[in-house]
Design an enzyme around this catalytic site. Structure first.
Site, PDB file in Angstrom:
ATOM      1  N   SER A 237       0.829  -1.196   0.000  1.00 22.15           N
ATOM      2  CA  SER A 237       0.000   0.000   0.000  1.00 22.15           C
ATOM      3  C   SER A 237       0.866   1.250   0.000  1.00 22.15           C
ATOM      4  O   SER A 237       1.990   1.229   0.509  1.00 22.15           O
ATOM      5  CB  SER A 237      -0.860  -0.053   1.264  1.00 22.15           C
ATOM      6  N   GLY A 275      -3.180  -0.501  -3.794  1.00 27.06           N
ATOM      7  CA  GLY A 275      -1.921  -0.018  -3.234  1.00 27.06           C
ATOM      8  C   GLY A 275      -1.385   1.250  -3.863  1.00 27.06           C
ATOM      9  O   GLY A 275      -0.256   1.660  -3.560  1.00 27.06           O
ATOM     10  N   PRO A 318      -8.350  -0.415  -5.812  1.00 25.93           N
ATOM     11  CA  PRO A 318      -7.867   0.769  -5.102  1.00 25.93           C
ATOM     12  C   PRO A 318      -8.743   1.079  -3.892  1.00 25.93           C
ATOM     13  O   PRO A 318      -9.967   0.972  -3.959  1.00 25.93           O
ATOM     14  CB  PRO A 318      -7.995   1.889  -6.140  1.00 25.93           C
ATOM     15  N   GLY A 319      -8.116   1.413  -2.774  1.00 26.24           N
ATOM     16  CA  GLY A 319      -8.857   1.847  -1.594  1.00 26.24           C
ATOM     17  C   GLY A 319      -8.466   3.281  -1.284  1.00 26.24           C
ATOM     18  O   GLY A 319      -9.223   4.227  -1.474  1.00 26.24           O
ATOM     19  N   ARG A 320      -7.194   3.420  -0.861  1.00 35.26           N
ATOM     20  CA  ARG A 320      -6.679   4.733  -0.480  1.00 35.26           C
ATOM     21  C   ARG A 320      -6.841   5.770  -1.596  1.00 35.26           C
ATOM     22  O   ARG A 320      -7.197   6.914  -1.339  1.00 35.26           O
ATOM     23  CB  ARG A 320      -5.186   4.593  -0.152  1.00 35.26           C
ATOM     24  N   ARG A 361      -2.163   6.857  11.926  1.00 37.01           N
ATOM     25  CA  ARG A 361      -1.162   6.553  10.897  1.00 37.01           C
ATOM     26  C   ARG A 361       0.205   7.176  11.180  1.00 37.01           C
ATOM     27  O   ARG A 361       1.234   6.588  10.860  1.00 37.01           O
ATOM     28  CB  ARG A 361      -1.680   6.939   9.507  1.00 37.01           C
ATOM     29  N   CYS A 392      -2.920  10.727  25.908  1.00 32.25           N
ATOM     30  CA  CYS A 392      -1.837  10.686  26.883  1.00 32.25           C
ATOM     31  C   CYS A 392      -0.654   9.886  26.379  1.00 32.25           C
ATOM     32  O   CYS A 392      -0.286   8.861  26.966  1.00 32.25           O
ATOM     33  CB  CYS A 392      -2.364  10.123  28.188  1.00 32.25           C
ATOM     34  N   GLU A 393      -0.107  10.299  25.252  1.00 33.56           N
ATOM     35  CA  GLU A 393       1.095   9.656  24.710  1.00 33.56           C
ATOM     36  C   GLU A 393       1.881  10.697  23.950  1.00 33.56           C
ATOM     37  O   GLU A 393       1.297  11.478  23.191  1.00 33.56           O
ATOM     38  CB  GLU A 393       0.719   8.554  23.695  1.00 33.56           C
ATOM     39  N   TYR A 422      -8.095   4.840   5.918  1.00 37.89           N
ATOM     40  CA  TYR A 422      -7.421   4.258   7.072  1.00 37.89           C
ATOM     41  C   TYR A 422      -7.327   5.211   8.261  1.00 37.89           C
ATOM     42  O   TYR A 422      -6.481   5.008   9.131  1.00 37.89           O
ATOM     43  CB  TYR A 422      -6.032   3.727   6.678  1.00 37.89           C
TER      44      TYR A 422
HETATM   45  N1  LLP Z   1      -6.389  -5.223  -2.013  1.00 35.54           N
HETATM   46  C1  LLP Z   1      -5.922  -5.918  -0.973  1.00 35.54           C
HETATM   47  C2  LLP Z   1      -5.875  -7.376  -1.058  1.00 35.54           C
HETATM   48  C3  LLP Z   1      -5.474  -5.270   0.180  1.00 35.54           C
HETATM   49  O1  LLP Z   1      -5.001  -5.964   1.196  1.00 35.54           O
HETATM   50  C4  LLP Z   1      -5.510  -3.851   0.234  1.00 35.54           C
HETATM   51  C5  LLP Z   1      -5.038  -3.131   1.416  1.00 35.54           C
HETATM   52  C6  LLP Z   1      -6.024  -3.153  -0.865  1.00 35.54           C
HETATM   53  C7  LLP Z   1      -6.453  -3.870  -1.977  1.00 35.54           C
HETATM   54  C8  LLP Z   1      -6.146  -1.662  -0.899  1.00 35.54           C
HETATM   55  O2  LLP Z   1      -4.923  -1.013  -0.753  1.00 35.54           O
HETATM   56  P1  LLP Z   1      -4.890   0.589  -1.006  1.00 35.54           P
HETATM   57  O3  LLP Z   1      -5.252   0.826  -2.448  1.00 35.54           O
HETATM   58  O4  LLP Z   1      -5.858   1.216  -0.085  1.00 35.54           O
HETATM   59  O5  LLP Z   1      -3.497   0.981  -0.694  1.00 35.54           O
HETATM   60  N2  LLP Z   1      -3.632   0.608   7.151  1.00 35.54           N
HETATM   61  C9  LLP Z   1      -2.614   0.876   6.172  1.00 35.54           C
HETATM   62  C10 LLP Z   1      -2.947   0.272   4.830  1.00 35.54           C
HETATM   63  C11 LLP Z   1      -3.222  -1.211   4.889  1.00 35.54           C
HETATM   64  C12 LLP Z   1      -3.681  -1.746   3.568  1.00 35.54           C
HETATM   65  C13 LLP Z   1      -4.204  -3.120   3.697  1.00 35.54           C
HETATM   66  N3  LLP Z   1      -4.607  -3.705   2.458  1.00 35.54           N
HETATM   67  C14 LLP Z   1      -2.391   2.374   6.060  1.00 35.54           C
HETATM   68  O6  LLP Z   1      -3.022   3.122   6.795  1.00 35.54           O
HETATM   69  O7  LLP Z   1      -1.566   2.814   5.274  1.00 35.54           O
END
Ligand code: LLP
Length: 464
Positions: A237, A275, A318-320, A361, A392-393, A422
Site C-alpha cells: 500500500s 496499493g 484501489p482503496g486509499r 497513521r 496521553c502519549e 485508514y
Molecule cells: N487489495 C488488498 C488485497 C489489500 O489488502 C488492500 C489493502 C487493498 C487492496 C487496498 O490497498 P490501497 O489501495 O488502499 O493501498 N492501514 C494501512 C494500509 C493497509 C492496507 C491493507 N490492504 C495504512 O493506513 O496505510
C-alpha cells in the site's frame, strides 16, 4: 535503555525535514493535496462542497471528517475509465460505511471485503453480492458459509486450508464457487514494512518459491466445487513506483501462462490488487489513475502476446486512492506551546481536539501529513510547528512537521487533507474519546453519513 540526558537524544530537532519548504504564502493551498471542491474564499476560511468550514464546525463540532462526495465519486469513475473492459473493486477497508459502499457501487465499482463485518456492511448497503470479492488470509468457516449463501461473486484464496474449507463448504451446498488464487510475487515494495504485502517473509498469499503457487493452482483446478477465475496479487500500500506493479504483473502473467501450458487452463481474469499511492505532503508525487491504467494494461497485454495467450480481463482494488484524498479532518486548536530544548532549539506544539484515536497513521507508520489554518488567513510569518492530539502519549502526533502562521491560537481551525483512507477505519476510543462524525458535503449541502459518538456510545458495551 538507560536514562540519559534529553538533549543528547533529541539534539538537532527544531529543523524542518529536507522536503518541507518554507511556504512563500502560508495561506495558499497546494491544490493537489485537497479534495476537488476545496478553495479558500475571500473571507479567508476554507470552503468545501460549497460550505464554509467554520459553519460546518459550528454545526457538527470538531474534530470532524468532511468528505467531498463528488471527489470520491469522481475518483471511482476515473479508475473505472482507466480500466476499460476490466473491473474495479473499491477496497472497503480504506473507509467503509453504507454511504461509501453505495457511492462505489453507483459509480459501477465492485467491493473488496476482507471480513464478515465488512461483508455485512456491503450487503446492508445493498451492494449486489455478485459484485463483492471476499479477501482475507483467515476467513472462518462461518464467514465462508455466510458469503456462499449470500452469493458473493468471488473468493480470493490465501492458503491450502482455505482451498479445502471453501471447496467442502461449496460442495456441501451443491455450489461451484468462483475463486482467485492470491500469489505472493516476492517483491519488496518500497513502503512501510507493515503495509508491504509481497515480500517473501509475510503472511499473505501462495509463494512462487518451490512451486507453492503453482500447486495451489493445480489444487483449485482439481476441486469440482471451485472454478478458477485467475490469479491475484496485491503487493502493498502507498506505492508510487510503477515498476513494482509492472514486476508483479509480469510474474503473475508467467504463472498464468504456466496454468495454460501445464493444465490447458485458459484463465479468464487477472487481479492486480490495489496499493496506489496518494499525496499527503509535497514530497509525494503519485501517478494518475489514467497513467496507472495505461501501464498496467500494456504490461499485461505485452506479456500475454509474447506468450501467445489471450489477454485476461483485468481487475484492480484501489482503496486509499479513492477514499484518501476526498476527506479532510477539521480540528480546533486548544493550546499552543513552545518547547525549549537544552540545545537552544525550540519547537512549537499545537494541540488539537483529536489525535491518534482518529488518525493512528503517524504513530503507527510514521506517516507524514500536512495541514493548513482553515478558519482564517494570517499575515504572520510561517513557523515550524508540530500538531499533536489530546491523548496521553507523546507519540500522539497528527502532523509531524508543518509551517503554520506564527499567530496560530486557541479557537483556530486546522484542516488536514488526505484523511479519508485508514483514519476513520482504524480509529479507536483510546482515552475514551468519542469518534468524530463523517459529514458528506456536496453542492452546498451537508449530510451526516456517520454520526459522532456520544458518551452513551462509549459505555454501551460495559455491564452496568
Ligand atoms: N487489495 C488488498 C488485497 C489489500 O489488502 C488492500 C489493502 C487493498 C487492496 C487496498 O490497498 P490501497 O489501495 O488502499 O493501498 N492501514 C494501512 C494500509 C493497509 C492496507 C491493507 N490492504 C495504512 O493506513 O496505510
Amino acid at each position: 535503555m538507560r536514562v540519559h540526558e534529553a538533549g543528547a537524544l533529541h539534539a538537532g530537532i527544531g529543523a524542518a525535514p529536507g522536503w518541507l519548504r518554507v511556504p512563500a504564502d502560508p495561506n495558499a493551498l497546494e491544490t493537489h493535496l485537497w479534495p476537488g471542491s476545496v478553495r479558500r474564499a475571500d473571507h479567508g476560511a476554507l470552503v468545501l462542497g460549497g460550505l464554509d468550514v467554520r459553519d460546518l464546525a459550528r454545526q457538527y463540532g470538531t474534530p470532524v471528517f468532511l468528505c467531498d462526495e463528488d471527489d470520491f465519486r469522481t475518483r471511482c469513475r476515473a479508475f473505472a475509465d482507466a480500466l476499460p473492459g476490466g473491473d474495479v473493486y473499491y477496497a472497503a477497508k480504506a473507509f467503509l460505511c453504507l454511504a461509501t459502499a453505495r457511492w462505489a457501487s453507483e459509480e459501477g465499482l465492485g467491493l473488496d471485503v476482507c471480513t464478515g463485518g465488512e461483508l455485512a456492511v456491503a450487503l446492508r448497503a445493498g451492494v449486489a453480492p455478485t459484485r463483492i470479492a471476499f479477501h482475507g488470509n483467515n476467513k472462518s468457516v462461518a464467514e465462508i458459509v455466510r458469503a456462499l449463501e449470500a452469493g458473493v461473486g468471488r473468493f480470493v484464496l490465501d492458503s491450502e486450508l482455505e482451498i479445502a474449507r471453501l471447496g467442502s463448504a461449496a460442495a456441501a451446498r451443491g455450489l461451484r464457487a468462483d475463486v482467485m488464487v492470491r500469489v505472493n510475487v516476492g517483491i519488496e515494495a518500497h513502503t512501510h514494512e507493515y503495509i508491504a504485502t509481497a515480500h517473501e517473509d509475510q503472511k499473505f498469499g501462495f509463494s512462487l518459491v518451490d512451486g507453492h503457487a503453482a500447486a495451489a493452482v493445480a489444487d483449485v483446478l482439481a476441486a469440482p466445487s471451485l472454478r478458477l477465475l485467475g490469479l491475484h496479487s496485491h503487493i502493498g500500500s502507498q506505492i508510487f513506483d510503477p515498476a513494482a506493479f509492472e514486476v508483479s504483473a509480469r510474474r503473475l502473467v508467467q504463472l498464468h501462462v504456466a496454468a495454460r501450458d501445464e493444465h490447458g487452463a485458459e484463465l479468464p481474469e487477472l487481479g492486480l490488487g490495489g496499493g496506489f499511492g496518494i499525496a499527503y505532503t509535497l514530497q509525494d508525487d503519485p501517478l494518475t489513475s489514467a497513467e496507472l491504467g495505461v501501464r498496467l494494461r500494456s504490461i499485461v497485454a505485452h506479456e500475454c502476446a509474447a506468450a501467445g495467450v489471450p489477454t485476461p480481463r483485468l481487475s484492480i482494488e484501489p482503496g486509499r486512492a479513492i477514499a484518501g484524498p476526498s476527506v479532510v479532518t477539521v480540528y480546533e486548536v486548544g493550546t499552543v506551546k513552545p518547547v525549549r530544548l537544552e540545545s537552544g532549539a525550540s519547537r512549537t506544539y499545537v494541540s488539537v481536539d483529536g489525535g491518534m484515536s482518529d488518525n493512528i497513521r503517524a504513530g503507527l507508520y510514521g506517516a507524514a501529513y500536512s495541514c493548513t489554518l482553515a478558519s482564517r488567513t494570517s499575515e504572520a510569518p510561517p513557523m515550524l510547528a508540530r500538531v499533536v492530539g489530546k491523548h496521553c502519549e507523546s507519540g500522539d502526533v497528527v502532523v509531524q512537521d508543518e509551517f503554520l502562521p506564527a499567530d496560530v491560537r486557541p479557537g483556530d481551525l486546522l484542516a488536514v487533507p488526505g484523511t479519508g483512507a485508514y483514519c476513520r477505519s482504524m480509529s479507536s476510543n483510546y482515552n475514551h474519546v468519542p469518534r468524530p462524525p463523517v459529514v458528506a458535503v456536496r453542492a452546498g449541502a451537508a449530510r451526516v453519513i456517520i454520526r459522532r459518538e456520544t458518551e452513551d456510545d462509549l459505555l454501551r458495551l460495559d455491564s452496568p
